[in-house]
Scaffold this active site. Structure first.
Site, PDB file in Angstrom:
ATOM      1  N   ALA A  64      -0.887  11.376 -30.267  1.00 31.44           N
ATOM      2  CA  ALA A  64      -0.652  12.406 -31.443  1.00 31.44           C
ATOM      3  C   ALA A  64       0.901  12.984 -31.360  1.00 31.44           C
ATOM      4  O   ALA A  64       1.481  13.318 -32.346  1.00 31.44           O
ATOM      5  CB  ALA A  64      -1.597  13.451 -31.223  1.00 31.44           C
TER       6      ALA A  64
ATOM      7  N   TYR B 183     -15.167  25.770 -15.504  1.00 29.55           N
ATOM      8  CA  TYR B 183     -14.601  26.164 -16.583  1.00 29.55           C
ATOM      9  C   TYR B 183     -13.351  27.079 -16.379  1.00 29.55           C
ATOM     10  O   TYR B 183     -12.426  27.229 -16.993  1.00 29.55           O
ATOM     11  CB  TYR B 183     -15.637  27.205 -17.212  1.00 29.55           C
ATOM     12  CG  TYR B 183     -16.458  26.437 -18.346  1.00 29.55           C
ATOM     13  CD1 TYR B 183     -17.530  25.803 -18.213  1.00 29.55           C
ATOM     14  CD2 TYR B 183     -15.706  25.893 -19.686  1.00 29.55           C
ATOM     15  CE1 TYR B 183     -18.554  24.913 -18.786  1.00 29.55           C
ATOM     16  CE2 TYR B 183     -16.603  25.099 -20.300  1.00 29.55           C
ATOM     17  CZ  TYR B 183     -18.005  24.400 -20.141  1.00 29.55           C
ATOM     18  OH  TYR B 183     -18.498  23.647 -20.908  1.00 29.55           O
TER      19      TYR B 183
ATOM     20  N   CYS C  40     -21.706  40.764 -17.113  1.00 32.55           N
ATOM     21  CA  CYS C  40     -22.028  41.385 -18.238  1.00 32.55           C
ATOM     22  C   CYS C  40     -21.869  42.841 -17.941  1.00 32.55           C
ATOM     23  O   CYS C  40     -22.464  43.333 -17.102  1.00 32.55           O
ATOM     24  CB  CYS C  40     -23.217  40.864 -18.901  1.00 32.55           C
ATOM     25  SG  CYS C  40     -23.350  42.108 -20.224  1.00 32.55           S
TER      26      CYS C  40
ATOM     27  N   ASN D 224      -4.802   7.623 -33.197  1.00 33.60           N
ATOM     28  CA  ASN D 224      -5.375   7.576 -31.964  1.00 33.60           C
ATOM     29  C   ASN D 224      -4.769   6.365 -31.340  1.00 33.60           C
ATOM     30  O   ASN D 224      -5.024   5.290 -31.911  1.00 33.60           O
ATOM     31  CB  ASN D 224      -7.009   7.585 -32.214  1.00 33.60           C
ATOM     32  CG  ASN D 224      -7.858   7.424 -30.901  1.00 33.60           C
ATOM     33  OD1 ASN D 224      -7.303   7.120 -29.934  1.00 33.60           O
ATOM     34  ND2 ASN D 224      -9.030   8.137 -31.134  1.00 33.60           N
ATOM     35  N   PRO D 225      -4.402   6.513 -29.956  1.00 27.94           N
ATOM     36  CA  PRO D 225      -3.620   5.200 -29.433  1.00 27.94           C
ATOM     37  C   PRO D 225      -4.848   4.078 -29.255  1.00 27.94           C
ATOM     38  O   PRO D 225      -4.628   2.985 -29.289  1.00 27.94           O
ATOM     39  CB  PRO D 225      -3.180   5.723 -28.242  1.00 27.94           C
ATOM     40  CG  PRO D 225      -3.823   7.049 -27.678  1.00 27.94           C
ATOM     41  CD  PRO D 225      -4.148   7.464 -29.128  1.00 27.94           C
TER      42      PRO D 225
ATOM     43  N   ASP E 288     -10.060  24.994 -26.578  1.00 31.06           N
ATOM     44  CA  ASP E 288      -8.997  25.398 -25.783  1.00 31.06           C
ATOM     45  C   ASP E 288      -8.189  26.386 -26.561  1.00 31.06           C
ATOM     46  O   ASP E 288      -7.172  26.943 -25.929  1.00 31.06           O
ATOM     47  CB  ASP E 288      -8.069  23.890 -25.417  1.00 31.06           C
ATOM     48  CG  ASP E 288      -7.643  23.215 -26.502  1.00 31.06           C
ATOM     49  OD1 ASP E 288      -7.236  21.880 -26.296  1.00 31.06           O
ATOM     50  OD2 ASP E 288      -7.391  23.719 -27.695  1.00 31.06           O
TER      51      ASP E 288
ATOM     52  N   GLN F  75     -13.061  20.157 -32.624  1.00 26.48           N
ATOM     53  CA  GLN F  75     -14.061  19.862 -31.467  1.00 26.48           C
ATOM     54  C   GLN F  75     -13.669  20.429 -30.029  1.00 26.48           C
ATOM     55  O   GLN F  75     -14.226  20.726 -28.991  1.00 26.48           O
ATOM     56  CB  GLN F  75     -14.461  18.625 -31.109  1.00 26.48           C
ATOM     57  CG  GLN F  75     -15.080  18.021 -32.091  1.00 26.48           C
ATOM     58  CD  GLN F  75     -15.207  16.456 -32.058  1.00 26.48           C
ATOM     59  OE1 GLN F  75     -16.113  15.746 -31.437  1.00 26.48           O
ATOM     60  NE2 GLN F  75     -14.308  15.566 -32.840  1.00 26.48           N
TER      61      GLN F  75
ATOM     62  N   SER G  52     -12.841  10.587 -30.272  1.00 25.68           N
ATOM     63  CA  SER G  52     -13.642   9.205 -30.025  1.00 25.68           C
ATOM     64  C   SER G  52     -14.919   9.141 -31.374  1.00 25.68           C
ATOM     65  O   SER G  52     -15.712   7.866 -31.270  1.00 25.68           O
ATOM     66  CB  SER G  52     -14.073   9.114 -28.744  1.00 25.68           C
ATOM     67  OG  SER G  52     -15.091  10.152 -28.567  1.00 25.68           O
TER      68      SER G  52
ATOM     69  N   HIS H 201     -17.090  23.700 -31.671  1.00 22.35           N
ATOM     70  CA  HIS H 201     -17.637  23.751 -30.455  1.00 22.35           C
ATOM     71  C   HIS H 201     -17.375  24.962 -29.710  1.00 22.35           C
ATOM     72  O   HIS H 201     -17.383  25.118 -28.566  1.00 22.35           O
ATOM     73  CB  HIS H 201     -16.958  22.320 -29.534  1.00 22.35           C
ATOM     74  CG  HIS H 201     -17.728  21.233 -30.102  1.00 22.35           C
ATOM     75  ND1 HIS H 201     -17.468  20.222 -29.536  1.00 22.35           N
ATOM     76  CD2 HIS H 201     -18.605  20.934 -31.103  1.00 22.35           C
ATOM     77  CE1 HIS H 201     -17.957  19.128 -29.983  1.00 22.35           C
ATOM     78  NE2 HIS H 201     -19.086  19.675 -31.053  1.00 22.35           N
TER      79      HIS H 201
END
Ligand code: APR
Length: 254
Positions: A236, A70, A152, A218-219, A106, A103, A194, A121
Site C-alpha cells: 500500500a 495491548y 476504572c 494487496n501484495p 490503531d 478493521q 485478507s 473493530h
C-alpha cells in the site's frame, strides 16, 4: 495514461467517481511496523496468536497477559506512526468524498488526516471498564512499561482496550455507516485485508457483487482478487501514493 497499468486504471476510476469507500485492514499499517494478524508476531509475543489473546475469555483468565499484549501494540503504533499509504488515502479527499471503514484499531487513518472514518473493530487508544462501561481516551504515546495496568476510576476494575474481541459484536453505528456508504458509493478501494474476518469481509464481498468499481491493493492474492475490477499487487505504501500522483496529474483532475 495507459489503462493496462493498474495504477493508471485505478486513477482513471477515481477521477470519474463521485464517492469512494475505503475498506482497510491490517496490511495498510504493516509498513508502520505493526504486524498483521496473519503474520507471525515478533519478540516476546512470537509464541502467541492474536486470536488467542484478543478474546473476552483470555482477558478473564489472564488479564495481565492480554493487557501486556495491548501495551506492546500501543507502543508499536506510537513508535511506527502513519505511513505513505495512510497519507495517500487522506490525500484522496482532495479529489472526492472518502469514507474509510477500517478493521484497524490503531487510529492511524485519523492521524494521517482522513476525516470520515468508521472504526469497525474499535480503537486501541480507548480504555473501557468492563464493569461499568466508563471509557477514557488515552494519549497516543508509548506506554510506561513499568506502570501498573489502569483501573476504572469509578469501580477500580482493570480496564480493557476499547476494541472488538473475537466473539464480540461490532459497533452498530460503524457497521451501519459502512453499509450505507457501500450502497451510495461508486468506487470501493479494498486495501490490506485478507477478507477472512466477518462481518467486515462481507462488506468486501458485497462491494464485489455490487455496481461500484472495486480496486484491491494487496501484495498477496485474496479470495476476491479474481473478482475485483482493478487489482494492484503491490504494498500500500508504494501503490497508493502512485495512484494519488497519477490522479493529481490526470487531465480531468478536479
Ligand atoms: N500493503 C497492503 N497489504 C498488505 C501489506 C502491505 N504492505 N502487507 C500485508 N498485506 C496484506 C496481507 O497480504 C493480508 O492479505 O494485508 C492482509 C492482512 O490480513 P490480516 O492479517 O488477516 O488482517 P485483516 O484482514 O485486517 O484481519 C481482519 O482479523 O484478527 C482480526 O480484528 C482483527 O481486524 C483484524 C481482522
Amino acid at each position: 495514461m495507459t489503462q493496462h497499468d493498474p495504477i493508471d486504471a485505478a486513477a482513471t476510476a477515481l477521477a470519474g467517481a463521485r464517492r469512494l469507500l475505503v475498506l482497510s485492514g491490517a496490511g495498510i499499517s504493516a509498513e508502520s511496523g505493526i504486524p498483521t494478524f496473519r503474520e507471525a508476531q515478533t519478540g516476546l509475543w512470537a509464541r502467541f496468536s492474536p486470536q488467542d489473546l484478543a478474546t473476552p475469555e483470555a482477558f478473564a483468565a489472564q488479564p495481565e497477559r492480554v493487557l501486556g499484549w495491548y501495551r506492546w501494540r500501543r507502543a508499536l503504533i506510537a513508535r511506527g506512526g502513519v505511513n505513505p499509504g495512510h497519507e495517500a488515502i487522506a490525500a484522496l479527499e482532495r479529489h472526492l468524498p472518502v469514507v474509510v471503514a477500517t478493521q484497524n484499531v490503531d487510529g492511524l487513518h485519523a492521524a494521517a488526516g482522513s476525516r470520515d472514518i468508521a472504526e469497525l473493530h474499535g480503537n486501541i487508544w480507548r480504555d473501557r471498564c468492563p464493569n461499568c462501561g466508563h471509557e477514557t481516551v488515552l494519549p497516543v504515546a508509548e506506554p510506561d512499561e513499568n506502570a501498573p495496568f489502569s483501573r476504572c476510576p469509578q469501580c477500580r476494575a482493570l480496564t480493557r482496550p476499547g476494541v472488538v474481541w473475537f466473539g464480540e459484536m461490532l459497533p452498530v453505528a460503524a457497521l451501519e455507516r459502512a453499509q450505507v456508504e457501500l450502497e451510495h458509493c461508486d468506487c470501493v478501494l479494498v486495501v490490506g485485508t485478507s477478507n477472512q474476518v466477518y462481518p467486515a469481509a462481507a462488506l468486501v464481498e458485497q462491494a464485489v457483487a455490487g455496481p461500484a468499481t472495486v480496486i484491491e491493493v494487496n501484495p498477496q492474492p485474496t479470495a476476491v482478487s479474481g473478482a475485483v475490477d482493478i487489482r494492484i499487487a503491490e504494498r500500500a505504501s508504494r501503490a497508493l501514493p502512485a495512484v494519488v500522483r497519477a490522479l493529481d496529474e490526470a487531465p480531468t483532475a478536479r
